[in-house]
Design an enzyme around this catalytic site. Structure first.
Site, short mmCIF file in Angstrom:
data_model
loop_
_atom_site.label_atom_id
_atom_site.label_comp_id
_atom_site.label_asym_id
_atom_site.label_seq_id
_atom_site.Cartn_x
_atom_site.Cartn_y
_atom_site.Cartn_z
N SER A 136 -15.33 13.18 5.03
CA SER A 136 -15.90 12.15 4.15
C SER A 136 -17.40 12.28 4.03
CB SER A 136 -15.56 10.78 4.74
OG SER A 136 -16.42 9.80 4.23
N GLU A 138 -19.29 9.98 4.28
CA GLU A 138 -19.86 9.08 5.29
C GLU A 138 -20.44 9.85 6.47
OE1 GLU A 138 -20.43 5.34 4.33
OE2 GLU A 138 -20.24 5.64 6.49
N TYR A 161 -16.69 4.62 11.66
CA TYR A 161 -15.81 5.41 10.79
C TYR A 161 -16.40 6.81 10.59
CZ TYR A 161 -13.80 7.16 6.42
OH TYR A 161 -13.22 7.96 5.46
P1 NAP Z 1 -6.18 4.63 2.01
O1 NAP Z 1 -5.73 4.24 0.65
O2 NAP Z 1 -6.77 3.60 2.90
O3 NAP Z 1 -4.91 5.28 2.76
C1 NAP Z 1 -4.93 5.53 4.14
C2 NAP Z 1 -3.56 6.01 4.56
O4 NAP Z 1 -3.58 6.25 5.98
C3 NAP Z 1 -2.43 4.99 4.31
O5 NAP Z 1 -1.28 5.70 3.91
C4 NAP Z 1 -2.21 4.41 5.70
O6 NAP Z 1 -0.93 3.88 5.90
C5 NAP Z 1 -2.43 5.66 6.55
N1 NAP Z 1 -2.65 5.36 7.97
C6 NAP Z 1 -3.46 4.42 8.50
N2 NAP Z 1 -3.37 4.43 9.84
C7 NAP Z 1 -2.47 5.40 10.15
C8 NAP Z 1 -1.92 5.87 11.37
N3 NAP Z 1 -2.27 5.34 12.55
N4 NAP Z 1 -1.01 6.86 11.34
C9 NAP Z 1 -0.62 7.38 10.15
N5 NAP Z 1 -1.10 6.98 8.96
C10 NAP Z 1 -2.01 5.99 8.97
O7 NAP Z 1 -7.22 5.84 1.95
P2 NAP Z 1 -7.51 6.87 0.76
O8 NAP Z 1 -8.59 6.30 -0.09
O9 NAP Z 1 -6.24 7.32 0.15
O10 NAP Z 1 -8.18 8.06 1.57
C11 NAP Z 1 -7.41 9.13 2.08
C12 NAP Z 1 -8.19 9.82 3.19
O11 NAP Z 1 -9.40 10.33 2.67
C13 NAP Z 1 -8.58 8.93 4.36
O12 NAP Z 1 -8.57 9.73 5.53
C14 NAP Z 1 -10.00 8.52 4.04
O13 NAP Z 1 -10.69 8.18 5.21
C15 NAP Z 1 -10.51 9.79 3.39
N6 NAP Z 1 -11.57 9.64 2.39
C16 NAP Z 1 -11.41 8.78 1.35
C17 NAP Z 1 -12.39 8.70 0.38
C18 NAP Z 1 -12.25 7.78 -0.80
O14 NAP Z 1 -13.27 7.51 -1.45
N7 NAP Z 1 -11.06 7.31 -1.12
C19 NAP Z 1 -13.53 9.52 0.47
C20 NAP Z 1 -13.64 10.38 1.54
C21 NAP Z 1 -12.64 10.47 2.48
P3 NAP Z 1 -0.57 2.35 5.49
O15 NAP Z 1 -0.34 2.36 4.01
O16 NAP Z 1 0.67 2.08 6.29
O17 NAP Z 1 -1.74 1.50 5.90
N1 GDD Z 2 -16.12 -3.05 0.61
C1 GDD Z 2 -17.19 -3.71 0.14
N2 GDD Z 2 -17.10 -5.06 -0.10
N3 GDD Z 2 -18.34 -3.03 -0.08
C2 GDD Z 2 -19.40 -3.71 -0.58
C3 GDD Z 2 -19.35 -5.09 -0.86
C4 GDD Z 2 -18.14 -5.80 -0.60
O1 GDD Z 2 -18.02 -6.99 -0.81
N4 GDD Z 2 -20.56 -5.46 -1.37
C5 GDD Z 2 -21.32 -4.38 -1.40
N5 GDD Z 2 -20.64 -3.31 -0.91
C6 GDD Z 2 -21.18 -1.94 -0.74
C7 GDD Z 2 -21.01 -1.39 0.68
O2 GDD Z 2 -22.00 -1.93 1.56
C8 GDD Z 2 -21.19 0.10 0.41
O3 GDD Z 2 -22.54 0.44 0.39
C9 GDD Z 2 -20.60 0.28 -1.01
O4 GDD Z 2 -20.46 -1.03 -1.56
C10 GDD Z 2 -19.26 0.98 -1.04
O5 GDD Z 2 -18.39 0.32 -0.14
P1 GDD Z 2 -16.82 0.67 -0.08
O6 GDD Z 2 -16.23 0.57 -1.44
O7 GDD Z 2 -16.22 -0.16 1.00
O8 GDD Z 2 -16.78 2.23 0.29
P2 GDD Z 2 -17.58 3.06 1.38
O9 GDD Z 2 -18.57 3.91 0.64
O10 GDD Z 2 -18.06 2.24 2.49
O11 GDD Z 2 -16.41 3.98 1.96
C11 GDD Z 2 -15.50 4.66 1.08
O12 GDD Z 2 -16.02 5.92 0.75
C12 GDD Z 2 -16.13 6.84 1.85
C13 GDD Z 2 -16.72 8.13 1.30
O13 GDD Z 2 -18.09 7.99 1.13
C14 GDD Z 2 -14.15 4.74 1.77
O14 GDD Z 2 -13.20 5.20 0.86
C15 GDD Z 2 -14.18 5.71 2.94
O15 GDD Z 2 -12.86 5.89 3.45
C16 GDD Z 2 -14.75 7.04 2.44
O16 GDD Z 2 -14.81 7.97 3.49
#
Ligand code: NAP
Ligand code: GDD
Length: 343
Positions: A136, A138, A161
């Site tokens: 990620s 992050e 995280y």
């Molecule tokens: P998400 O919608 O939160 O999905 C997370 C998945 O992980 C869900 O299927 C969840 O199952 C499963 N999970 C949680 N705890 C688990 C455990 N203990 N054992 C097995 N499975 C478990 O996340 P996403 O947005 O699809 O992201 C997919 C991956 O990419 C994650 O690893 C996330 O950290 C990473 N990532 C996401 C982003 C982004 O912007 N979306 C960016 C960078 C990296 P349940 O449905 O049962 O909760």
């Molecule tokens: N969730 C949330 N809720 N975020 C908020 C809010 C709120 O009410 N208000 C402001 N934010 C700001 C957060 O502080 C952050 O700077 C930004 O919005 C994005 O927050 P999220 O959408 O929660 O995503 P993230 O960037 O923290 O994390 C996501 O992206 C990562 C990759 O950069 C997640 O998908 C992670 O799993 C992923 O790795």
């Protein structure tokens, strides 16, 4: 018999659902890991599921958990996948401050358990298993002087995280170097869709704005409006995951649009599409601030572009619009149900 067999952890999540669709469309047999839950958690993949007794089924679900090494190992030995995509995680950054140990057990040690199981099954079966790790942006932490971030940018995570994901990232690199595993990390920047979890900021905004538009709520409480993210479309990003595992050599890749926008800009675009002004409805709540914030993430995906031939296809405006349009339909259905006395 399909020759390609994939195992996806996190198949019930946003990315898991898009990736399962992509792999099935490419003729794979797809196995997904699901967790036992007291309420249904398969909405995003229900449209892919068929009764396994029917002929020609290629999508299978199995109970397991990233904290359960024995179950992961058993599953790998039974399925003998050619590709494993590790998308399972406690993926919410803010929540990781409340549950740092839990987050580390799943995101960091869980990945290590999976890598160990793969190493073992590969040795026993004598056939390579390709591995994708969901790293990620992050892990960069986003110091202002280091924008845009690329593969060579130093990692300075600012959340439990991010730190857990960095451990998993380095373990994946180590298993590649130490044991010759075909293991690649996708350092993905934020990617969204109408399937995004409702507590991430983009979906929280589009859900609230559309509910406000139909009269179901009046206010939206947010934290830091000035944070900037590089937001792309999840459907594009799972293509990059698949492409990484089709390369002869494993490597790590930044996947991003190269453009960043603030949370405020996202609000502006979303409310404007509905004919509303965001400042009439958005209020600040310090509960949504993080103890340490990542202020600015913007990626340079040159390597993914040149090596994988990957490019994002959805612009920021198109992404906001499609999320607003999908949530407007949802809000209208909610309103109809409420008016009919169902809620
Ligand atoms: P998400 O919608 O939160 O999905 C997370 C998945 O992980 C869900 O299927 C969840 O199952 C499963 N999970 C949680 N705890 C688990 C455990 N203990 N054992 C097995 N499975 C478990 O996340 P996403 O947005 O699809 O992201 C997919 C991956 O990419 C994650 O690893 C996330 O950290 C990473 N990532 C996401 C982003 C982004 O912007 N979306 C960016 C960078 C990296 P349940 O449905 O049962 O909760
Ligand atoms: N969730 C949330 N809720 N975020 C908020 C809010 C709120 O009410 N208000 C402001 N934010 C700001 C957060 O502080 C952050 O700077 C930004 O919005 C994005 O927050 P999220 O959408 O929660 O995503 P993230 O960037 O923290 O994390 C996501 O992206 C990562 C990759 O950069 C997640 O998908 C992670 O799993 C992923 O790795």
């Amino acid at each position: 018999m399909p020759t390609n067999r994939a195992l996806i952890t996190g198949v019930t999540g946003q990315d898991g659902s898009y990736l399962a669709e992509l792999l099935l469309a490419r003729g794979y047999e797809v196995h997904g890991v699901i967790r036992r839950s007291s309420s249904f958690n398969t909405d995003r993949i229900d449209h892919l599921y068929r009764d396994p007794h029917e002929p020609g089924v290629r999508f299978f679900l199995h109970y397991a958990d990233l904290t359960d090494a024995a179950a992961l190992s058993r599953l790998l030995h039974r399925i003998q996948p050619t590709e494993v995509y590790n998308l399972g995680a406690q993926s919410h950054v803010r929540v990781s401050f409340d549950q740092p140990v839990f987050t580390a057990e799943i995101n960091a040690v869980g990945t290590l358990k999976l890598l160990e199981a793969i190493r073992d099954v590969q040795d026993r079966v004598g056939r390579p298993v390709r591995f994708y790790q969901a790293s990620s942006s992050e892990i960069f932490g986003g110091t202002p002087q280091e924008v845009p971030q690329r593969e060579t940018t130093p990692f300075r995570p600012r959340s439990p995280y991010g730190a857990a994901k960095l451990y998993a990232h380095w373990m994946t690199v180590n298993y590649r170097e130490a044991y010759g595993l075909h293991a690649s990390c996708g350092i993905l920047f934020n990617h969204e869709s109408e399937r995004r979890g409702e507590t991430f900021v983009t979906r929280k905004i589009t859900r609230a704005a559309t509910r406000i538009a139909v009269g179901l709520q009046h206010k939206l409480f947010l934290g830091n409006l000035e944070a900037r993210r590089d937001w792309g479309f999840a459907g594009d990003y799972v293509q990059a995951m698949w492409l990484m595992l089709q390369q002869e050599r494993p490597d790590d890749y930044v996947v991003a649009t190269g453009e960043s926008h603030s949370v405020r800009e996202f609000c502006d675009r979303a409310f404007s599409r509905l004919g509303l002004k965001y400042h009439d409805h958005v209020e600040h709540d310090p509960r949504y601030l993080r103890p340490t914030e990542v202020e600015h993430l913007m990626g340079d995906a040159t390597r993914a572009r040149t090596v994988l031939g990957w490019r994002p296809s959805v612009t920021f405006d198109e992404l906001v619009d499609r999320m607003v349009d999908a949530d407007l339909a949802l809000a209208r259905r909610e309103l109809t149900l409420q008016q009919a006395g169902h809620k």
